[in-house]
Enzyme design. Structure first.
Site, PDB file in Angstrom:
ATOM      1  N   SER A  97      -3.252   3.652  -2.653  1.00 20.98           N
ATOM      2  CA  SER A  97      -3.273   2.534  -3.591  1.00 20.98           C
ATOM      3  C   SER A  97      -3.024   1.240  -2.828  1.00 20.98           C
ATOM      4  O   SER A  97      -2.191   1.192  -1.916  1.00 20.98           O
ATOM      5  CB  SER A  97      -2.205   2.696  -4.670  1.00 20.98           C
ATOM      6  OG  SER A  97      -2.212   1.581  -5.546  1.00 20.98           O
ATOM      7  N   CYS A  99       0.839  -1.210   0.000  1.00 17.18           N
ATOM      8  CA  CYS A  99       0.000   0.000   0.000  1.00 17.18           C
ATOM      9  C   CYS A  99       0.867   1.250   0.000  1.00 17.18           C
ATOM     10  O   CYS A  99       2.017   1.231   0.445  1.00 17.18           O
ATOM     11  CB  CYS A  99      -0.883   0.048   1.261  1.00 17.18           C
ATOM     12  SG  CYS A  99      -1.751  -1.469   1.673  1.00 17.18           S
ATOM     13  N   ASP A 100       0.290   2.319  -0.457  1.00 17.14           N
ATOM     14  CA  ASP A 100       0.886   3.638  -0.251  1.00 17.14           C
ATOM     15  C   ASP A 100      -0.235   4.660  -0.209  1.00 17.14           C
ATOM     16  O   ASP A 100      -1.322   4.437  -0.772  1.00 17.14           O
ATOM     17  CB  ASP A 100       1.884   3.993  -1.347  1.00 17.14           C
ATOM     18  CG  ASP A 100       2.736   5.183  -0.932  1.00 17.14           C
ATOM     19  OD1 ASP A 100       3.629   4.995  -0.081  1.00 17.14           O
ATOM     20  OD2 ASP A 100       2.493   6.299  -1.411  1.00 17.14           O
ATOM     21  N   GLN A 101       0.024   5.760   0.468  1.00 17.99           N
ATOM     22  CA  GLN A 101      -1.006   6.786   0.598  1.00 17.99           C
ATOM     23  C   GLN A 101      -0.364   8.163   0.720  1.00 17.99           C
ATOM     24  O   GLN A 101       0.693   8.317   1.349  1.00 17.99           O
ATOM     25  CB  GLN A 101      -1.872   6.522   1.836  1.00 17.99           C
ATOM     26  CG  GLN A 101      -3.049   7.473   2.000  1.00 17.99           C
ATOM     27  CD  GLN A 101      -3.826   7.198   3.270  1.00 17.99           C
ATOM     28  OE1 GLN A 101      -3.305   7.353   4.373  1.00 17.99           O
ATOM     29  NE2 GLN A 101      -5.068   6.768   3.120  1.00 17.99           N
TER      30      GLN A 101
END
Length: 216
Positions: free
Chosen positions: A132, A95-97
């Site tokens: 994502s 994930c990344d945000q």
């Protein structure tokens, strides 16, 4: 979807599928624990340890998409070939945000002044989380990936509250210093267009939907 996932994870194939969370985030691990309890599976944690600032994109959705995939690539690169072969059914979640505010991408604040500037600004205009989630099947390299967005509206956050958040230090581990779930912050949230777990970095239903694309 939840019931279908429960049945699948009770099946021989589901029991043999290793789930890996590629994140060091305590918040994401807490949300993953909740999902595991609800659906009925266990997971391991591996971390990517990449230089996120070395990867730049102007579009926030593109940036988090590329970063989530870069984390998956880094974790797979650190795994021994024998380990990947043994876990042929393994699914890796990365994930990344980022936080977007007034047209700018905000990442983790580098110091107290930047954290204060970020948090004070949220009363001027709503901010958005753009994240994502990528689920990679290690054996095939197939990837299922989606972007999640939520908009958060704030009333002014008192200076004393911001001081306390900075002194506590957790804001430095969050994109935009944004901690909507924190007891000091929640009373100042007036509306969320999206899901709370999405804001926190791991939208559980979306994760389950992505995992389900690999069900038999």
């Amino acid at each position: 979807l939840v019931q279908h996932a429960q049945r699948w994870f009770r099946s021989p194939r589901g029991k043999a599928t290793r789930i890996i969370l590629g994140s060091s985030s305590k918040v994401r691990r807490k949300l993953m624990d909740e999902l595991c309890e609800e659906v009925g599976f266990k997971y391991d944690v591996l971390t990517a340890d990449i230089d996120e600032k070395a990867i730049r994109r102007e579009d926030p959705a593109e940036l988090v998409t590329v970063l989530a995939q870069a984390k998956a690539d880094a974790i797979q690169g650190k795994m021994a070939p024998a380990e990947k072969e043994k876990d042929e059914n393994a699914l890796l979640i990365t994930c990344d945000q980022v936080v977007v505010h007034e047209g700018k991408i905000l990442e983790k604040p580098e110091d107290a002044a930047e954290a204060r500037r970020f948090i004070e600004g949220y009363a001027r205009a709503p901010c958005s989380t753009v994240g994502s989630i990528a689920v990679t099947q290690l054996a095939s390299g197939k990837v299922a990936q989606e972007v999640d967005r939520a908009d958060i509206h704030f009333a002014p956050i008192p200076a004393a509250t911001i001081d306390a958040l900075i002194a506590e230090g957790e804001v430095f581990w969050c994109a935009g210093g944004l901690m909507v779930e924190h007891d000091l912050v929640t009373p100042h949230v007036t509306r969320i267009d999206g899901t709370m777990d999405g804001v926190m970095g791991l939208p559980k239903l979306k994760v389950l939907q992505l995992i389900s694309t690999f069900f038999d």
